[in-house]
Structure formats: structure tokens, C-alpha cells
Write a protein that holds these residues in place. Structure first.
Motif, PDB file in Angstrom:
ATOM      1  N   LYS A  50       0.819  -1.216   0.000  1.00 59.92           N
ATOM      2  CA  LYS A  50       0.000   0.000   0.000  1.00 59.92           C
ATOM      3  C   LYS A  50       0.852   1.265   0.000  1.00 59.92           C
ATOM      4  O   LYS A  50       0.592   2.192  -0.771  1.00 59.92           O
ATOM      5  CB  LYS A  50      -0.933   0.001   1.206  1.00 59.92           C
ATOM      6  CG  LYS A  50      -1.863   1.193   1.227  1.00 59.92           C
ATOM      7  CD  LYS A  50      -2.861   1.086   2.359  1.00 59.92           C
ATOM      8  CE  LYS A  50      -3.732   2.297   2.423  1.00 59.92           C
ATOM      9  NZ  LYS A  50      -4.947   2.217   1.687  1.00 59.92           N
TER      10      LYS A  50
ATOM     11  N   GLY B 152       0.364   1.653  -3.704  1.00 54.40           N
ATOM     12  CA  GLY B 152      -1.048   2.021  -3.691  1.00 54.40           C
ATOM     13  C   GLY B 152      -2.009   0.962  -3.197  1.00 54.40           C
ATOM     14  O   GLY B 152      -3.203   1.204  -3.097  1.00 54.40           O
TER      15      GLY B 152
ATOM     16  N   GLY C 278      -4.125  -2.805  -3.042  1.00 52.11           N
ATOM     17  CA  GLY C 278      -4.954  -3.547  -3.986  1.00 52.11           C
ATOM     18  C   GLY C 278      -4.279  -4.844  -4.403  1.00 52.11           C
ATOM     19  O   GLY C 278      -3.406  -5.367  -3.705  1.00 52.11           O
TER      20      GLY C 278
ATOM     21  N   ASP D  15      -4.893  -8.454 -14.873  1.00 49.59           N
ATOM     22  CA  ASP D  15      -5.425  -7.399 -14.004  1.00 49.59           C
ATOM     23  C   ASP D  15      -4.235  -6.636 -13.434  1.00 49.59           C
ATOM     24  O   ASP D  15      -3.466  -7.173 -12.634  1.00 49.59           O
ATOM     25  CB  ASP D  15      -6.279  -7.987 -12.893  1.00 49.59           C
ATOM     26  CG  ASP D  15      -6.997  -6.920 -12.065  1.00 49.59           C
ATOM     27  OD1 ASP D  15      -6.509  -5.750 -12.021  1.00 49.59           O
ATOM     28  OD2 ASP D  15      -8.014  -7.241 -11.442  1.00 49.59           O
ATOM     29  N   ASN D  16      -4.078  -5.386 -13.862  1.00 55.03           N
ATOM     30  CA  ASN D  16      -2.943  -4.560 -13.465  1.00 55.03           C
ATOM     31  C   ASN D  16      -3.075  -3.939 -12.089  1.00 55.03           C
ATOM     32  O   ASN D  16      -2.132  -3.307 -11.606  1.00 55.03           O
ATOM     33  CB  ASN D  16      -2.756  -3.421 -14.480  1.00 55.03           C
ATOM     34  CG  ASN D  16      -2.572  -3.936 -15.873  1.00 55.03           C
ATOM     35  OD1 ASN D  16      -1.653  -4.679 -16.143  1.00 55.03           O
ATOM     36  ND2 ASN D  16      -3.473  -3.554 -16.761  1.00 55.03           N
ATOM     37  N   GLY D  17      -4.253  -4.051 -11.483  1.00 54.43           N
ATOM     38  CA  GLY D  17      -4.447  -3.422 -10.181  1.00 54.43           C
ATOM     39  C   GLY D  17      -4.064  -1.948 -10.245  1.00 54.43           C
ATOM     40  O   GLY D  17      -4.416  -1.243 -11.190  1.00 54.43           O
ATOM     41  N   PRO D  18      -3.277  -1.456  -9.268  1.00 53.06           N
ATOM     42  CA  PRO D  18      -2.918  -0.039  -9.235  1.00 53.06           C
ATOM     43  C   PRO D  18      -1.720   0.323 -10.129  1.00 53.06           C
ATOM     44  O   PRO D  18      -1.324   1.485 -10.180  1.00 53.06           O
ATOM     45  CB  PRO D  18      -2.558   0.182  -7.767  1.00 53.06           C
ATOM     46  CG  PRO D  18      -1.953  -1.124  -7.359  1.00 53.06           C
ATOM     47  CD  PRO D  18      -2.787  -2.163  -8.077  1.00 53.06           C
ATOM     48  N   LEU D  19      -1.143  -0.649 -10.816  1.00 53.22           N
ATOM     49  CA  LEU D  19       0.090  -0.401 -11.558  1.00 53.22           C
ATOM     50  C   LEU D  19      -0.182   0.339 -12.865  1.00 53.22           C
ATOM     51  O   LEU D  19      -1.184   0.079 -13.537  1.00 53.22           O
ATOM     52  CB  LEU D  19       0.823  -1.720 -11.803  1.00 53.22           C
ATOM     53  CG  LEU D  19       1.141  -2.501 -10.518  1.00 53.22           C
ATOM     54  CD1 LEU D  19       1.865  -3.797 -10.837  1.00 53.22           C
ATOM     55  CD2 LEU D  19       1.951  -1.659  -9.544  1.00 53.22           C
ATOM     56  N   PRO D  20       0.700   1.259 -13.251  1.00 53.05           N
ATOM     57  CA  PRO D  20       0.432   2.169 -14.372  1.00 53.05           C
ATOM     58  C   PRO D  20       0.809   1.619 -15.743  1.00 53.05           C
ATOM     59  O   PRO D  20       1.610   2.210 -16.470  1.00 53.05           O
ATOM     60  CB  PRO D  20       1.295   3.389 -14.009  1.00 53.05           C
ATOM     61  CG  PRO D  20       2.486   2.787 -13.329  1.00 53.05           C
ATOM     62  CD  PRO D  20       1.933   1.626 -12.537  1.00 53.05           C
TER      63      PRO D  20
END
Length: 149
Positions: free
Chosen positions: A56, A60, A62, A84-89
Motif C-alpha cells: 500500500k 497504492g 490492492g 489485471d494490473n491493479g494499481p500499476l500504471p
């Protein structure tokens, strides 16, 4: 699209490193400080998924999901994607991890990725991936140096 490749030498037999980085071996390395808190697995073989809880404070929070695309345990490598990339950019993540013996007591670990940055520059994306790999290598080295229990 960004391609990033990083390889590092580890002073340990390839079989020991492979045991830690193969599809399910990564569980022994959890948590990886600043990256992943834990992992759970869904299914076996090609199409299997592993779900990581993301740190976190640094990333970030998740979850992200990775899916096994192919694996060759004899040659010590596998390919995977991130559905699923979650919070990754980023998006369209396709990666490979390969372990190559360097004699009986050392090996090289190679991380390769093709990735599309989302709302960040190519350079920022590449730096995030390289930093992630360097943290993985540091955790592998730390784990291998720990006294056996």
C-alpha cells in the motif's frame, strides 16, 4: 510499448534460485518489502493465476493478477501476462523469467517484459519495472543467505 530486460548474477545454484522464482516458488519469498505482501494461487499449469496483494505505501495497495502462459521447468523459464494490473500504471503486460546456470554454484536470472505505459512516460514505466526486478533479486539473495531452519 516499452521493452525492458534486466539480468543479474546470483551466487547460488540455478536449481535453488529456480525453486524460488518458478510459478509457485515465489510464495517462499513473501513478503517482498515495498512490493508484494502475499500471494495466492488459482489453478495449475498453463492458465493458472497468482494473485498478489500490492504494498500500500509504495504502490497504492490492492491486487494484481498474473496468468501463466507457458512454462519449461527443464530449461527453467516461464512466460506470463498480467490480466489485471491493479494499481500499476501499465497495460498489455507480457513477461518472462529465466534462470540460466553459470557453473554449479551460480546462475543468472533474467527478467523480460513488453509493457504499455498508462499515464506515465516510457522511462518511468521502465524504471518501475527495473526497480521491481532489483527488489526481487535482493529478496532472493536475502532468502538464500538466511540460516536454514
Amino acid at each position: 510499448m516499452v521493452q525492458a530486460i534486466i539480468a543479474k548474477r546470483i551466487e547460488a545454484p540455478a536449481s535453488k534460485v529456480w525453486a524460488l522464482v518458478n510459478w509457485k516458488g515465489c510464495e517462499a519469498l513473501m513478503p517482498i518489502p515495498g512490493q508484494m505482501e502475499n500471494v495466492r494461487f488459482e489453478g495449475d499449469g498453463v492458465g493458472a493465476r497468482r494473485i498478489f496483494e500490492v504494498n500500500k505505501e509504495r504502490l497504492g495497495g490492492g491486487f494484481i493478477a498474473e496468468e501463466l502462459v507457458s512454462i519449461d521447468t527443464d530449461r527453467m523459464f516461464y512466460e506470463y501476462c498480467m490480466p489485471d494490473n491493479g494499481p500499476l500504471p501499465w497495460t498489455d503486460y507480457k513477461g518472462e523469467i529465466r534462470v540460466t546456470p553459470c557453473g554449479p554454484d551460480a546462475c543468472a536470472i533474467k527478467f523480460t517484459v513488453d509493457i504499455t505505459p498508462v499515464d506515465i512516460s516510457d522511462e518511468e514505466c521502465r524504471n518501475i519495472f527495473i526497480t521491481h526486478c532489483l527488489m526481487d533479486v535482493a529478496r532472493i539473495r536475502e532468502y538464500l543467505a538466511e540460516p536454514a531452519s
